[in-house]
Design an enzyme around this catalytic site. Structure first.
Site, PDB file in Angstrom:
ATOM      1  N   GLU A 122      -8.752  12.147  12.629  1.00 21.16           N
ATOM      2  CA  GLU A 122      -8.395  10.643  13.343  1.00 21.16           C
ATOM      3  C   GLU A 122      -7.240  11.346  14.055  1.00 21.16           C
ATOM      4  O   GLU A 122      -6.384  12.324  13.958  1.00 21.16           O
ATOM      5  CB  GLU A 122      -7.026  10.148  11.844  1.00 21.16           C
ATOM      6  CG  GLU A 122      -6.072   8.577  12.050  1.00 21.16           C
ATOM      7  CD  GLU A 122      -5.680   8.131  11.212  1.00 21.16           C
ATOM      8  OE1 GLU A 122      -5.137   7.125  11.103  1.00 21.16           O
ATOM      9  OE2 GLU A 122      -6.113   8.626   9.787  1.00 21.16           O
TER      10      GLU A 122
ATOM     11  N   LYS B 273       0.523  -1.446  -0.231  1.00 19.82           N
ATOM     12  CA  LYS B 273      -0.226   0.358   0.434  1.00 19.82           C
ATOM     13  C   LYS B 273       0.481   1.104   0.102  1.00 19.82           C
ATOM     14  O   LYS B 273       1.640   1.504   0.342  1.00 19.82           O
ATOM     15  CB  LYS B 273      -0.827  -0.318   1.802  1.00 19.82           C
ATOM     16  CG  LYS B 273      -1.788   1.431   1.307  1.00 19.82           C
ATOM     17  CD  LYS B 273      -2.558   1.475   2.612  1.00 19.82           C
ATOM     18  CE  LYS B 273      -3.389   2.497   3.142  1.00 19.82           C
ATOM     19  NZ  LYS B 273      -3.797   2.376   4.389  1.00 19.82           N
TER      20      LYS B 273
END
Length: 437
Positions: free
Chosen positions: A238, A193
């Site tokens: 976040e 990723k």
């Protein structure tokens, strides 16, 4: 090491491996925290200045600040450690009076780290902080014991006026090309990723009042953390690392879908689809593992849920996992401060990729721009090492009438470049809406 303090603070810049000489500092400086009468008004409405705003707020609680008592910048792989040493030295010399005793009362430092080693990290200690925590309102002021800080004159909030947009270092078409290249490298087996980003520049008719943008972000995204440090403003969902006492926690977000804002049914359908997406679940798992591996090394009782939940926001839904743990008392110290743990976590797979070092190298190769402090830890810390650090997302750098927005997406082997570009554009909507009023 020290800075020239009040009333005209000096910024110290450090290279990756600096040599720093000690300097004299006045000893009789005080940090006084007092409780204020109960009030439910927005803290941002009390900030008197249009620029240089400091903020870390969520659901009406948190901290705002202004005025510079001292500031510090650093770069290199040990930037966070240099900031920590400077803050420890600075706070040790303060005479502290704090009868409030809640998270954020007493002297604090606002910190915004750079994403990469070459990016500049910033630390600011404000002269004045207003806070709200657990129903208690307070004010902290720092200055010479013999001289009260002059009262700030409130400058009225102004709108930015007409807004125009233009491509920055990485246009949408450039971004699609970078994502396509990233997918190819992932399919070739180089990594699992990578998170790639691009930027967009907004030009305002007037000098942008940071309070104008922050207030609208806070109102539109109340459950996010509305932050501001040295011109970097945003509303991020976040929380990278919170430390209160010996308790630590982290909210991991990775995996994203969106609706057309048509209502709860549509949002529920989006969440159901997201929770069933193998691509998004795999992307999320890399992010969770990257955080759990770091925090598991310092917490023996780390709690990691077995599956994520859907976290709906105004225009996006994310996969979310809340991780909690406790630090052993014997390990309490600089290495387990909120800043040290946030720096150890950065960049998590949520904003960098997996494996970390390979992803960072590919970001440098495919992104012809400096991220600066985008997607890096931003927050605050007290002298005891407690604090909160979110990830600087849904954000922009404000300088005069120029606003540089950045947004990125997690790229996997089965990503669609056009869809990822659309997602990045949607992630810029919060700042665009805030600018346009």
């Amino acid at each position: 090491m020290s800075a020239s303090l009040f009333p005209s603070a000096q910024t110290i810049d450090l290279a990756p491996q600096p040599t720093v000489e000690s300097a004299s500092r006045p000893a009789a400086f005080t940090a006084v925290t007092v409780q204020l009468p109960g009030s439910r008004d927005d803290l941002l409405t009390n900030v008197p200045v249009p620029t240089g705003v400091l903020s870390f707020l969520s659901e009406g609680e948190g901290l705002v600040g202004w005025g510079t008592y001292a500031s510090f910048t650093a770069s290199g792989p040990d930037a966070a450690a240099h900031i920590a040493a400077w803050w420890a030295d600075l706070s040790a010399d303060l005479i502290v009076s704090d009868d409030v005793g809640v998270p954020g009362s007493g002297p604090i430092v606002f910190i915004s780290l750079g994403f990469d080693d070459t990016d500049t990290s910033v630390a600011l200690v404000p002269q004045t902080v207003l806070g709200s925590r657990d129903g208690r309102r307070f004010r902290t002021t720092i200055g010479p014991a013999t001289m009260a800080a002059p009262p700030a004159q409130l400058v009225p909030v102004t709108a930015p006026g007409r807004i125009s947009y233009s491509d920055a270092a990485v246009s949408v078409s450039d971004y699609i090309e970078a994502v396509t290249a990233g997918i190819s490298r992932i399919r070739a087996g180089e990594l699992k990723k990578v998170v790639l980003a691009h930027d967009l520049v907004a030009t305002a008719e007037n000098v942008v009042d940071e309070r104008y943008v922050l207030s609208r972000l806070s109102q539109a995204y109340p459950t996010c953390w509305t932050f501001a440090v040295a011109g970097l403003v945003g509303a991020t969902p976040e929380m990278l690392l919170r430390r209160r006492g010996l308790r630590i926690s982290s909210r991991v977000l990775a995996g994203t879908a969106w609706s057309d804002r048509a209502g709860a049914h549509t949002a529920g359908t989006v969440a159901t689809g997201l929770l069933a997406s193998s691509k998004d679940l795999a992307e999320h798992a890399y992010a969770v593992d990257s955080v759990a591996s770091v925090l598991g090394a310092v917490s023996a009782d780390l709690q990691v849920p077995g599956a994520p939940r859907a976290l709906p926001l105004a225009n996006l839904t994310h996969l979310a996992t809340d991780i909690t743990g406790t630090l052993p008392a014997e390990s309490d110290g600089p290495s387990t401060s909120a800043l040290a743990l946030a720096a150890a976590l950065h960049p998590s797979a949520a904003v960098g990729g997996f494996p970390k070092d390979v992803a960072r190298g590919l970001i440098r190769e495919l992104e012809p721009m400096e991220r600066g402090r985008y997607a890096a830890p931003v927050g605050w810390m007290n002298a005891a090492g407690e604090g909160e650090f979110a990830i600087a997302l849904r954000c922009a750098e404000i300088s005069g009438n120029t606003v540089r927005m950045m947004a990125g997406c997690g790229i996997m082997a089965d990503s669609d470049p056009e869809k990822e570009a659309r997602e990045a554009q949607i992630k810029m909507i919060p700042v665009r809406d805030a600018l346009e009023g």
